[in-house]
Design a protein around this motif. Structure first.
Motif, PDB file in Angstrom:
ATOM      1  N   TYR A   1       0.826  -1.210   0.000  1.00  0.00           N
ATOM      2  CA  TYR A   1       0.000   0.000   0.000  1.00  0.00           C
ATOM      3  C   TYR A   1       0.863   1.263   0.000  1.00  0.00           C
ATOM      4  O   TYR A   1       0.502   2.279  -0.608  1.00  0.00           O
ATOM      5  CB  TYR A   1      -0.940  -0.014   1.205  1.00  0.00           C
ATOM      6  CG  TYR A   1      -2.056  -1.011   1.064  1.00  0.00           C
ATOM      7  CD1 TYR A   1      -2.925  -0.952  -0.017  1.00  0.00           C
ATOM      8  CD2 TYR A   1      -2.235  -2.021   1.991  1.00  0.00           C
ATOM      9  CE1 TYR A   1      -3.937  -1.883  -0.168  1.00  0.00           C
ATOM     10  CE2 TYR A   1      -3.236  -2.957   1.853  1.00  0.00           C
ATOM     11  CZ  TYR A   1      -4.096  -2.883   0.763  1.00  0.00           C
ATOM     12  OH  TYR A   1      -5.092  -3.807   0.619  1.00  0.00           O
ATOM     13  N   ALA A   2       1.997   1.200   0.694  1.00  0.00           N
ATOM     14  CA  ALA A   2       2.912   2.345   0.644  1.00  0.00           C
ATOM     15  C   ALA A   2       3.441   2.549  -0.774  1.00  0.00           C
ATOM     16  O   ALA A   2       3.536   3.673  -1.266  1.00  0.00           O
ATOM     17  CB  ALA A   2       4.061   2.130   1.624  1.00  0.00           C
TER      18      ALA A   2
ATOM     19  N   TYR B   1       2.850   5.762  -3.328  1.00  0.00           N
ATOM     20  CA  TYR B   1       3.952   6.467  -3.970  1.00  0.00           C
ATOM     21  C   TYR B   1       3.782   6.488  -5.490  1.00  0.00           C
ATOM     22  O   TYR B   1       4.075   7.487  -6.153  1.00  0.00           O
ATOM     23  CB  TYR B   1       5.268   5.804  -3.609  1.00  0.00           C
ATOM     24  CG  TYR B   1       6.462   6.412  -4.300  1.00  0.00           C
ATOM     25  CD1 TYR B   1       6.968   7.648  -3.896  1.00  0.00           C
ATOM     26  CD2 TYR B   1       7.066   5.769  -5.375  1.00  0.00           C
ATOM     27  CE1 TYR B   1       8.049   8.218  -4.539  1.00  0.00           C
ATOM     28  CE2 TYR B   1       8.145   6.329  -6.032  1.00  0.00           C
ATOM     29  CZ  TYR B   1       8.632   7.551  -5.607  1.00  0.00           C
ATOM     30  OH  TYR B   1       9.702   8.104  -6.259  1.00  0.00           O
ATOM     31  N   ALA B   2       3.278   5.377  -6.071  1.00  0.00           N
ATOM     32  CA  ALA B   2       3.101   5.297  -7.519  1.00  0.00           C
ATOM     33  C   ALA B   2       1.876   6.048  -7.995  1.00  0.00           C
ATOM     34  O   ALA B   2       1.702   6.243  -9.203  1.00  0.00           O
ATOM     35  CB  ALA B   2       3.006   3.838  -7.955  1.00  0.00           C
TER      36      ALA B   2
ATOM     37  N   SER C   1      -1.850  11.848  -8.083  1.00  0.00           N
ATOM     38  CA  SER C   1      -1.750  10.588  -8.814  1.00  0.00           C
ATOM     39  C   SER C   1      -1.119  10.799 -10.173  1.00  0.00           C
ATOM     40  O   SER C   1      -0.231  10.060 -10.586  1.00  0.00           O
ATOM     41  CB  SER C   1      -3.137   9.965  -8.958  1.00  0.00           C
ATOM     42  OG  SER C   1      -3.088   8.821  -9.748  1.00  0.00           O
ATOM     43  N   LYS C   2      -1.573  11.819 -10.896  1.00  0.00           N
ATOM     44  CA  LYS C   2      -1.004  12.074 -12.220  1.00  0.00           C
ATOM     45  C   LYS C   2       0.470  12.441 -12.128  1.00  0.00           C
ATOM     46  O   LYS C   2       1.281  12.024 -12.963  1.00  0.00           O
ATOM     47  CB  LYS C   2      -1.789  13.195 -12.907  1.00  0.00           C
ATOM     48  CG  LYS C   2      -3.192  12.778 -13.326  1.00  0.00           C
ATOM     49  CD  LYS C   2      -3.890  13.905 -14.068  1.00  0.00           C
ATOM     50  CE  LYS C   2      -5.274  13.478 -14.555  1.00  0.00           C
ATOM     51  NZ  LYS C   2      -5.972  14.554 -15.270  1.00  0.00           N
TER      52      LYS C   2
ATOM     53  N   GLU D   1      12.648   0.598 -10.483  1.00  0.00           N
ATOM     54  CA  GLU D   1      12.560   1.916 -11.113  1.00  0.00           C
ATOM     55  C   GLU D   1      13.093   3.024 -10.203  1.00  0.00           C
ATOM     56  O   GLU D   1      13.719   3.970 -10.666  1.00  0.00           O
ATOM     57  CB  GLU D   1      11.095   2.212 -11.491  1.00  0.00           C
ATOM     58  CG  GLU D   1      10.535   1.303 -12.571  1.00  0.00           C
ATOM     59  CD  GLU D   1      11.275   1.468 -13.887  1.00  0.00           C
ATOM     60  OE1 GLU D   1      11.543   2.616 -14.279  1.00  0.00           O
ATOM     61  OE2 GLU D   1      11.604   0.436 -14.504  1.00  0.00           O
ATOM     62  N   ASP D   2      12.824   2.903  -8.907  1.00  0.00           N
ATOM     63  CA  ASP D   2      13.252   3.930  -7.957  1.00  0.00           C
ATOM     64  C   ASP D   2      13.630   3.242  -6.648  1.00  0.00           C
ATOM     65  O   ASP D   2      12.786   3.034  -5.773  1.00  0.00           O
ATOM     66  CB  ASP D   2      12.122   4.937  -7.731  1.00  0.00           C
ATOM     67  CG  ASP D   2      12.583   6.124  -6.877  1.00  0.00           C
ATOM     68  OD1 ASP D   2      13.754   6.117  -6.427  1.00  0.00           O
ATOM     69  OD2 ASP D   2      11.782   7.054  -6.662  1.00  0.00           O
ATOM     70  N   PRO D   3      14.909   2.836  -6.502  1.00  0.00           N
ATOM     71  CA  PRO D   3      15.312   2.080  -5.303  1.00  0.00           C
ATOM     72  C   PRO D   3      15.057   2.817  -3.987  1.00  0.00           C
ATOM     73  O   PRO D   3      14.909   2.178  -2.952  1.00  0.00           O
ATOM     74  CB  PRO D   3      16.811   1.842  -5.525  1.00  0.00           C
ATOM     75  CG  PRO D   3      17.000   1.959  -7.011  1.00  0.00           C
ATOM     76  CD  PRO D   3      16.008   2.985  -7.464  1.00  0.00           C
ATOM     77  N   ALA D   4      14.994   4.139  -4.017  1.00  0.00           N
ATOM     78  CA  ALA D   4      14.837   4.909  -2.778  1.00  0.00           C
ATOM     79  C   ALA D   4      13.398   5.338  -2.537  1.00  0.00           C
ATOM     80  O   ALA D   4      13.133   6.242  -1.751  1.00  0.00           O
ATOM     81  CB  ALA D   4      15.748   6.142  -2.807  1.00  0.00           C
ATOM     82  N   TRP D   5      12.442   4.677  -3.176  1.00  0.00           N
ATOM     83  CA  TRP D   5      11.050   5.127  -3.079  1.00  0.00           C
ATOM     84  C   TRP D   5      10.520   5.089  -1.646  1.00  0.00           C
ATOM     85  O   TRP D   5       9.759   5.973  -1.245  1.00  0.00           O
ATOM     86  CB  TRP D   5      10.154   4.261  -3.972  1.00  0.00           C
ATOM     87  CG  TRP D   5       9.946   2.865  -3.470  1.00  0.00           C
ATOM     88  CD1 TRP D   5      10.688   1.784  -3.744  1.00  0.00           C
ATOM     89  CD2 TRP D   5       8.918   2.432  -2.568  1.00  0.00           C
ATOM     90  NE1 TRP D   5      10.215   0.680  -3.081  1.00  0.00           N
ATOM     91  CE2 TRP D   5       9.122   1.047  -2.350  1.00  0.00           C
ATOM     92  CE3 TRP D   5       7.854   3.056  -1.908  1.00  0.00           C
ATOM     93  CZ2 TRP D   5       8.303   0.293  -1.521  1.00  0.00           C
ATOM     94  CZ3 TRP D   5       7.033   2.308  -1.076  1.00  0.00           C
ATOM     95  CH2 TRP D   5       7.258   0.939  -0.895  1.00  0.00           C
TER      96      TRP D   5
END
Length: 665
Positions: free
Chosen positions: A16-17, A21-22, A32-33, A100-104
Motif C-alpha cells: 500500500y505504501a 507512492y506510484a 496521482s497524475k 525503477e526507484d530504489p529509494a522510493w
C-alpha cells in the motif's frame, strides 16, 4: 508482524505504501497524475494491472466497447494477468517499483495510504465492480495496517527481535560459554537451534558440537558419544567437512582429518540421543576430501569438487542416495568447472545445481556454473548486475530464489561485501559492505538462515582473516533490486511461460511487432494524447482484431502442444517412478539374498576349517597306525625266529639232529 512473501517483501503494508507512492493509493487526482508521470508508459500500465490484480482480483469485466487506447491498454494489462494470486501481484508491484526507484520507500511520508483507484474514463461495465472493491480494500488496509502496527508496539524487542534495520550486519548480544574460535567448521539449523561441528582452531582439528539457541541466543555444548554398536570411541576431529540436515538428524560428510580414510565417510548425529554413528554406504564411494560442496536435492546428496589428502584438486561429481545409501559417480556432459575447493553450491527449483567461486593453489574464481540435474549437462550462463570479485572460502545460503554469499578471501585479503544472486534471473546485487578487518571478511565462516516473527535472518559464525574468530553476526535481508530476466529453463518452457504481458499502442500493432512461437510481446506504448481517437480508421481496427485473433490461435495451439507434452512427460514420469520402485525393491531383495549368502558362506568356511583340522588329525593317526603295524610285524618275526632257535636246542637234547636248512635259517 506482517506476513512476508518468498522474496522477503512485506505485504500488504509495503504494497500500500508503494501504491501510494506510484499514485494508485490516493484519491488526490493531481498527486496521482504527478506520480504516474515518473514512469514510462509501459511501466505505468504494468503497475496499473498489478495493482488491480492485487486489490480487486482477476479481471472479470468486459472489454471496453468504445475505442479508447488508454482504456484498452489498461484492460489488456489487467486481463493479461489472468488468475495470478493477489500476494504475487503485490510482490511484483513492489519489486518493479524498487527497480525503477530504489529509494522510493524513504520518500513515502505515510506507509498506510487510503487504497483508492483513480481511473481516467473507466469503462461503464466496471464501475460497480471497482466501487465495491474499494470499500473492501479500505477495511483490509485498516485490518492489516494500523492493528498490526499496534500489535508490533507491544512486542518486547530482545535477541533477534532487536534487529530493527535491514541489510546491515549486527553483532547481537549472546550468552553462555562461547565456542572456541575456529574456521572451516560446519553448521546447520534444526528446530530453532544452530549446531556447529568441528573446524580448525590454531591448526588443530576439532570434533566438538556447539549449539546456539536462536530464540534466547545462548551457547551450550553437547557431550556427544558414539553409538553402542560403533567400534570407535570418539568421532575423528575434522575440518572442511559439510553438515546436512536430514529429518531430525545431521549428516557430516567428508572433511580433512589427521588420519584420513581412503574414501568419503558419512557420519550421522542423532540430536535426540546426542550420539554419533558411522553410516555404511554401498557402491563406489569417492576418494576422501575436504573443501567440497554437498547439496541436498530431494533425498540425494550432490557432492562436487574439493581437495584430497594429497592436496590434489578435484572436479568430480558424485551423488549419494540417502534412501539406499548408494554412491554413484556421475559423468556429466558439457564443460565442468575447473578443479577447485572452498567453493559454494546451491540448488534452484530442485532442477539446477549452481557452483560459484572457489580456489586452486594459486588463484581464486568468480565464475558461475550450472548443472541441469535432469539432463546432467554443465553450462556457464551469462551473468548480469554487479558481478562479485573472485573469492574462496566463502559461505552461501538460499532464501527462495535468492542466493546470499558472505565472506571469503582472494589470496590477498578478506572479501568485505555481501552479495546476492537471483537464481532465476542470474542477476547479482550487493547487499552491504563491511568496513575494516572484521570477522565477516574471513575465510571458512559458516552461514545459516533462521526465521523470526515471519522474517528470514542470516546468521554468520566464525572464520579466519589472520586470526580465528568465534563472533556471531546477523543480518535481516530486505530482498531488494533484482528484476532483470534471465530464465534458466529451456527455450521450450520459456516460450509458453508468460512473464508479464504488456499491452501496446496502435502504432506497434500496425508495425506488426508480434513475436511468433507463442512468446509474449514486449511493447512500448505511444502517448495516447498524440493520437486523437477520430484518426483511427475502421480498417485499422479490423487489422488489429485479425492480428489479435491470429495471436490467440497461435497461443492456443502452443498451449495444446504443451498440454500434450506435459501429459506425455507425466506418463513417462509415472512409468519411471514405477520402474524405480521396482528396481529399488529388487535391490533390497538382492541385498537380503546377498546377506543370506554371506552368512551361509561364513558358515561353510567354518565347516571347511573344521574338516581340514579333522583331516590333519586323521593323517597323524594313520602315520601312528602304520608305525604300530611295522612294529608288530617286526615283533612277530622276532618271536618266530626265537621259537625256531628254541626248537633246535631241544632237538639236540633229544638226540634229533636239527635240519640243516632250519639251522641255516
Amino acid at each position: 508482524m506482517a506476513t512476508r512473501s518468498s522474496s522477503g517483501l512485506a505485504y500488504p503494508e509495503r504494497f500500500y505504501a508503494a501504491a501510494a507512492y506510484a499514485g494508485f493509493g490516493t484519491s488526490d487526482v493531481s498527486s496521482s497524475k504527478a506520480a504516474i508521470s515518473r514512469f514510462k508508459n509501459e511501466i505505468a500500465l504494468l503497475l496499473y494491472g498489478l495493482y488491480q490484480q492485487a486489490t480487486v482480483g482477476p479481471c472479470n469485466i468486459s472489454k471496453p466497447r468504445s475505442w479508447n487506447p488508454i482504456e484498452h491498454s489498461k484492460w489488456t494489462s489487467w486481463n493479461g494477468l489472468r488468475n495470478m494470486a493477489s500476494t504475487e501481484a503485490m510482490r511484483l508491484f513492489v519489486k518493479i517499483l524498487e527497480e525503477e526507484d530504489p529509494a522510493w520507500y524513504s520518500k513515502v511520508p505515510d506507509p498506510k495510504p487510503e487504497p483508492m483507484v483513480e481511473i481516467e474514463n473507466p469503462p461503464q461495465e466496471s464501475d460497480s465492480h471497482l466501487d465495491n472493491s474499494v470499500s473492501v480494500l479500505k477495511e483490509t488496509a485498516i485490518e492489516n495496517g494500523s492493528i498490526l502496527e499496534t500489535q508490533d508496539k507491544d512486542v518486547v524487542l530482545e535477541g533477534l527481535g532487536a534487529i530493527g534495520v535491514y541489510d546491515q550486519w549486527i553483532a547481537p548480544s549472546v550468552s553462555g560459554r562461547r565456542p572456541k574460535a575456529r574456521y572451516e567448521h560446519a553448521a546447520a539449523v534444526l528446530q530453532d537451534k544452530m549446531y556447529v561441528f568441528g573446524g580448525n582452531h590454531n591448526g588443530r582439528y576439532l570434533n566438538d558440537i556447539q549449539v546456539l539457541d536462536l530464540k534466547s541466543l545462548i551457547w551450550s555444548k553437547i557431550e556427544a558419544k558414539m553409538a553402542s554398536d560403533s567400534s570407535q570411541a570418539l568421532l575423528s576431529p575434522c575440518a572442511g567437512h559439510s553438515l546436512i540436515r536430514w529429518g531430525n538428524k545431521l549428516l557430516a560428510v567428508a572433511g580433512h582429518t589427521k588420519d584420513p580414510s581412503d574414501t568419503v565417510t558419512v557420519e550421522c548425529f542423532d540430536t535426540e540421543t546426542s550420539t554419533w554413528s558411522v553410516l555404511k554406504s554401498y557402491g563406489k564411494a569417492p576418494i576422501a576430501r575436504g573443501g567440497q560442496s554437498v547439496t541436498l536435492v530431494g533425498s540425494n546428496l550432490v557432492m562436487f569438487g574439493g581437495e584430497d589428502s594429497k592436496r590434489s584438486l578435484l572436479n568430480d561429481l558424485n551423488i549419494l542416495d540417502l534412501e539406499t545409501m548408494t554412491w554413484d559417480a556421475i559423468e556429466a556432459v558439457g564443460t565442468p568447472p575447473s578443479p577447485r575447493s572452498d567453493h559454494t553450491a546451491a540448488v534452484h527449483a530442485d532442477k539446477y545445481l549452481l557452483i560459484f567461486g572457489g580456489g586452486s593453489h594459486s588463484s581464486c574464481f568468480n565464475d558461475l556454473h550450472v548443472l541441469d540435474l535432469q539432463t546432467m549437462e554443465w553450462s556457464q550462463p551469462k551473468m548480469q548486475g554487479s558481478l562479485p570479485t573472485p573469492r574462496a572460502g566463502h559461505a552461501g545460503v538460499t532464501i527462495g530464489e535468492n542466493w546470499y554469499i558472505v565472506g571469503g578471501g582472494d589470496n590477498k585479503s578478506g572479501v568485505s561485501d555481501t552479495v546476492v544472486l537471483n537464481m532465476s534471473m542470474l542477476v547479482w546485487s550487493v547487499v552491504t559492505t563491511v568496513q575494516g578487518r572484521v570477522p565477516l571478511a574471513s575465510e571458512g565462516l559458516s552461514l545459516e538462515v533462521t526465521t523470526y516473527n515471519g522474517e528470514e535472518i542470516l546468521v554468520a559464525f566464525g572464520g579466519y582473516n589472520g586470526r580465528y574468530s568465534n563472533e556471531l553476526y546477523v543480518l535481516k535481508p530486505s530482498h531488494k533490486g533484482i528484476i532483470e530476466p534471465k530464465i534458466l529453463e529451456s527455450p521450450a518452457t520459456a516460450s509458453v511461460d508468460p512473464i508479464l504481458p504488456i499491452s501496446n499502442g496502435v502504432r506497434d500493432i500496425e508495425a506488426e511487432d508480434l513475436t511468433r512461437n507463442g512468446k509474449v510481446r514486449e511493447i512500448v506504448m505511444d502517448n495516447p494524447e498524440s493520437e486523437p481517437q477520430h484518426q483511427i480508421s475502421i480498417d485499422t481496427k479490423e487489422r488489429i482484431i485479425v492480428t489479435l485473433k491470429a495471436e490467440k490461435d497461435n497461443l492456443e495451439a502452443a498451449l495444446t502442444t504443451e498440454h500434450s507434452l506435459n501429459s506425455k512427460l507425466k506418463q513417462e514420469l509415472s512409468e519411471a517412478q514405477a520402474a524405480y520402485a521396482e528396481l529399488t525393491e529388487e535391490l533390497r531383495s538382492a541385498r537380503k539374498q546377498l546377506a543370506a549368502e554371506q552368512s551361509r558362506s561364513f558358515r561353510l568356511e567354518v565347516e571347511i576349517a573344521e574338516i581340514r583340522q579333522k583331516l590333519h588329525s586323521m593323517e597323524s593317526l594313520q602315520q601312528e597306525v602304520d608305525l604300530l603295524r611295522r612294529q608288530k610285524a617286526a615283533s612277530e618275526q622276532a618271536a618266530a625266529h626265537a621259537q625256531q632257535k628254541q626248537s633246535s636246542i631241544w632237538g639236540w637234547i633229544a638226540g634229533t639232529p636239527p635240519d640243516p636248512k632250519t639251522v641255516d635259517d
